[in-house]
Design an enzyme around this catalytic site. Structure first.
Site, PDB file in Angstrom:
ATOM      1  N   GLY A 112       1.088 -57.291 -19.864  1.00 45.26           N
ATOM      2  CA  GLY A 112       0.662 -57.502 -21.272  1.00 45.26           C
ATOM      3  C   GLY A 112       1.779 -57.577 -22.506  1.00 45.26           C
ATOM      4  O   GLY A 112       1.391 -57.770 -23.579  1.00 45.26           O
ATOM      5  N   GLU A 134       2.722 -55.755 -13.851  1.00 45.31           N
ATOM      6  CA  GLU A 134       2.426 -56.932 -13.533  1.00 45.31           C
ATOM      7  C   GLU A 134       2.778 -57.763 -14.748  1.00 45.31           C
ATOM      8  O   GLU A 134       1.741 -58.499 -15.554  1.00 45.31           O
ATOM      9  CB  GLU A 134       0.848 -57.002 -13.203  1.00 45.31           C
ATOM     10  CG  GLU A 134       0.374 -55.979 -12.272  1.00 45.31           C
ATOM     11  CD  GLU A 134      -1.386 -55.958 -12.146  1.00 45.31           C
ATOM     12  OE1 GLU A 134      -1.886 -56.385 -13.317  1.00 45.31           O
ATOM     13  OE2 GLU A 134      -1.611 -55.565 -11.145  1.00 45.31           O
ATOM     14  N   PRO A 135       3.916 -57.929 -15.131  1.00 47.07           N
ATOM     15  CA  PRO A 135       4.201 -58.626 -16.184  1.00 47.07           C
ATOM     16  C   PRO A 135       4.216 -60.165 -16.042  1.00 47.07           C
ATOM     17  O   PRO A 135       4.719 -60.830 -14.903  1.00 47.07           O
ATOM     18  CB  PRO A 135       5.937 -58.372 -16.498  1.00 47.07           C
ATOM     19  CG  PRO A 135       6.237 -58.061 -15.099  1.00 47.07           C
ATOM     20  CD  PRO A 135       5.067 -57.368 -14.501  1.00 47.07           C
ATOM     21  N   CYS A 157      -8.727 -86.750 -28.844  1.00 48.56           N
ATOM     22  CA  CYS A 157      -9.718 -86.850 -29.573  1.00 48.56           C
ATOM     23  C   CYS A 157     -10.663 -85.388 -30.042  1.00 48.56           C
ATOM     24  O   CYS A 157     -11.705 -85.457 -29.610  1.00 48.56           O
ATOM     25  CB  CYS A 157     -10.761 -88.026 -29.051  1.00 48.56           C
ATOM     26  SG  CYS A 157     -10.034 -89.517 -28.884  1.00 48.56           S
ATOM     27  N   GLU A 158      -9.994 -84.617 -30.586  1.00 45.41           N
ATOM     28  CA  GLU A 158     -10.592 -83.204 -30.874  1.00 45.41           C
ATOM     29  C   GLU A 158      -9.843 -82.862 -32.090  1.00 45.41           C
ATOM     30  O   GLU A 158      -8.448 -82.961 -32.211  1.00 45.41           O
ATOM     31  CB  GLU A 158     -10.214 -82.289 -30.082  1.00 45.41           C
ATOM     32  CG  GLU A 158     -10.922 -82.534 -28.621  1.00 45.41           C
ATOM     33  CD  GLU A 158     -12.534 -82.048 -28.517  1.00 45.41           C
ATOM     34  OE1 GLU A 158     -12.907 -81.351 -29.524  1.00 45.41           O
ATOM     35  OE2 GLU A 158     -12.960 -82.605 -27.488  1.00 45.41           O
TER      36      GLU A 158
HETATM   37  C1  LIG Z   1      -3.064 -61.812 -17.206  1.00 47.99           C
HETATM   38  C2  LIG Z   1      -3.062 -60.607 -16.216  1.00 47.99           C
HETATM   39  C3  LIG Z   1      -1.680 -60.111 -16.563  1.00 47.99           C
HETATM   40  C4  LIG Z   1      -0.552 -60.724 -17.169  1.00 47.99           C
HETATM   41  O1  LIG Z   1      -0.446 -60.455 -18.551  1.00 47.99           O
HETATM   42  P1  LIG Z   1       0.858 -60.885 -19.386  1.00 47.99           P
HETATM   43  O2  LIG Z   1       0.342 -60.615 -20.785  1.00 47.99           O
HETATM   44  O3  LIG Z   1       1.153 -62.425 -19.012  1.00 47.99           O
HETATM   45  O4  LIG Z   1       1.807 -60.049 -19.041  1.00 47.99           O
HETATM   46  C5  LIG Z   1      -1.551 -58.999 -15.537  1.00 47.99           C
HETATM   47  N1  LIG Z   1      -2.619 -58.214 -14.844  1.00 47.99           N
HETATM   48  C6  LIG Z   1      -3.695 -58.776 -15.053  1.00 47.99           C
HETATM   49  C7  LIG Z   1      -4.894 -57.954 -14.341  1.00 47.99           C
HETATM   50  C8  LIG Z   1      -3.927 -59.807 -15.742  1.00 47.99           C
HETATM   51  O5  LIG Z   1      -5.243 -60.333 -15.970  1.00 47.99           O
END
Ligand SMILES: *Cc1c(COP(=O)(O)O)cnc(C)c1O
Length: 424
Positions: free
Chosen positions: A249, A284-285, A353-354
């Protein structure tokens, strides 16, 4: 004047620069790439991706960094993150397949998602991934059944919803009460006890992911404090919580006045709250690894002046980059070859076409002519990954550049590629 604005480029990506009025990425001329490979064209900087993984590892030396494959699922990109020691965070069977193809060890793969199918779950249990990030009560039952059938203990974390507002776009806020993701943190303990009662599950972690494109770290602090509170309760209750997975995130610079936060900034914010925690940290980046590694090159097709409104019509459409259409996202746009003349105020639109098919609205960009190339910045995450065949448009070519070398990591699709599945 014009050149001054472009000095900001290094803040997006230190490998992106003008040399004699021409844009280069890692020493490679983008004009030459556009000519040779055609447009629309995604180009990614490998060194930037390596640097970002390393920055995460330095800021969080004891953590497992699981690259969020959904941000950019090109297997060559995933392999690059693997080379730097990252694991993978996947949200589908296809992404699990991709991570395995890229050589990621199953013991470094975590799997989230609210709607995992029986087939996907079976695939992941067979591969013996590190853990499932479970999003509902029913999912626990299904995981237990699959474990029973395959004679395996299934490792699980429960994705908790800490009800914090990440202060980002509503479509990418995932940790609020009303969201479909995770289990309300207040009900979590009950679900943990239930999970413990299922004999084919091993409860190993806590997971949370509050949203995406988060530029202000305070919502993280709020979420971590709630997660640590739950962790302490679970430990007291006899659970052996081995992992705390805080999701991804971290935001990136899209607009010229936005910051490009460092993993270090996130570490400074959250590490104090994790001091008493024995569990291993997982992050989890996605976006913050690949977002500013990539640019989308597009060619100006036509200029159109309607008197009250000016349009620059380019060959990249919402099927190539949908973020402006669905999130009103801003992507900075710069010329590949500088013209030292005045700015125009224009909409930069695609051929689809949007009416929602635009890359920029009412934007001041340097004057362009038919045939000029433009570079759309910050396109490495959720760019190609969200692309489609809409209007029967073949998907773009993807290139990876590293220190002057160019590698085709996905060739441009042909018309046949689009229709192959219809005639099998
Ligand atoms: C999308 C997602 C991420 C990655 O988010 P980023 O904003 O791209 O860092 C990590 N964990 C989960 C569970 C996600 O759904």
């Amino acid at each position: 004047m014009v050149k001054l604005k472009f000095m900001l480029l290094k803040e997006y990506n230190p490998y992106l620069e003008y040399k004699n009025g021409e844009l280069f990425l890692e020493g490679v001329s983008l004009k030459e790439l556009a000519k040779e490979y055609g447009t629309p064209l995604y180009v990614y900087s490998a060194s930037y991706i390596r640097d970002r993984i390393r920055a995460y590892k330095e800021a969080f030396p004891n953590a497992l960094i699981c690259y969020a494959v959904k941000a950019n699922f090109n297997p060559h990109i995933v392999a690059l993150t693997k080379e730097e020691g990252a694991g993978a965070d996947v949200v589908s069977g296809g992404e699990l397949y991709c991570a395995l193809k890229a050589g990621v060890e199953p013991s470094k793969i975590v799997y989230a998602g609210v709607g995992k199918t029986l087939q996907e779950i079976t695939f992941a249990v067979e591969k013996d991934i590190l853990m499932f990030n479970v999003e509902s009560h029913m999912e626990l039952d299904v995981l237990n059944e699959v474990g029973e059938r395959l004679g395996k203990k299934v490792r699980v974390a429960i994705r908790v919803n800490p009800d914090v507002d990440p202060r980002t776009h509503p479509y990418i806020s995932t940790g609020m009460k009303k969201s479909k993701f995770g289990i309300d943190i207040k009900q979590a303990k009950e679900e943990y006890r239930y999970a413990r009662s299922l004999k084919n599950l091993e409860v190993v972690g806590i997971h949370c992911h509050i949203g995406s494109q988060i530029l202000d770290v305070s919502p993280y602090i709020e979420a971590v404090e709630k997660v640590v509170g739950l962790y302490e309760e679970l430990i007291k209750d006899g659970f052996d919580i081995k992992y705390i997975d805080l999701g991804g995130g971290l935001g990136i610079k899209y607009q010229p006045d936005q910051a490009n936060p460092e993993p270090e900034d996130l570490a400074k914010a959250i590490m104090p709250s994790l001091r008493g925690v024995q569990a291993k940290l997982i992050l989890e980046p996605g976006r913050s690894i690949v977002g500013n590694a990539g640019i989308l090159l597009t060619q100006v097709q036509f200029l159109k002046d309607k008197g009250h409104k000016h349009f620059v019509i380019v060959d990249a459409g919402m099927n190539d980059l949908i973020r402006p259409a669905i999130y009103s996202a801003y992507h900075h746009i710069v010329p590949v070859v500088e013209r030292d003349v005045k700015y125009i105020k224009t909409d930069v639109v695609g051929p689809i076409c949007e009416t929602g098919d635009f890359l920029a609205l009412d934007r001041e960009i340097p004057y362009v002519e038919r045939g000029d190339y433009l570079a759309v910045l910050s396109a490495g995450a959720y760019g190609f990954a969200m692309s489609s065949h809409y209007n029967a448009r073949p998907k773009a070519c993807e290139l990876l550049v590293e220190k002057g070398k160019v590698k085709v990591i996905r060739r441009r699709e042909t018309y046949e590629d689009i229709f192959n599945a219809c005639f099998s």
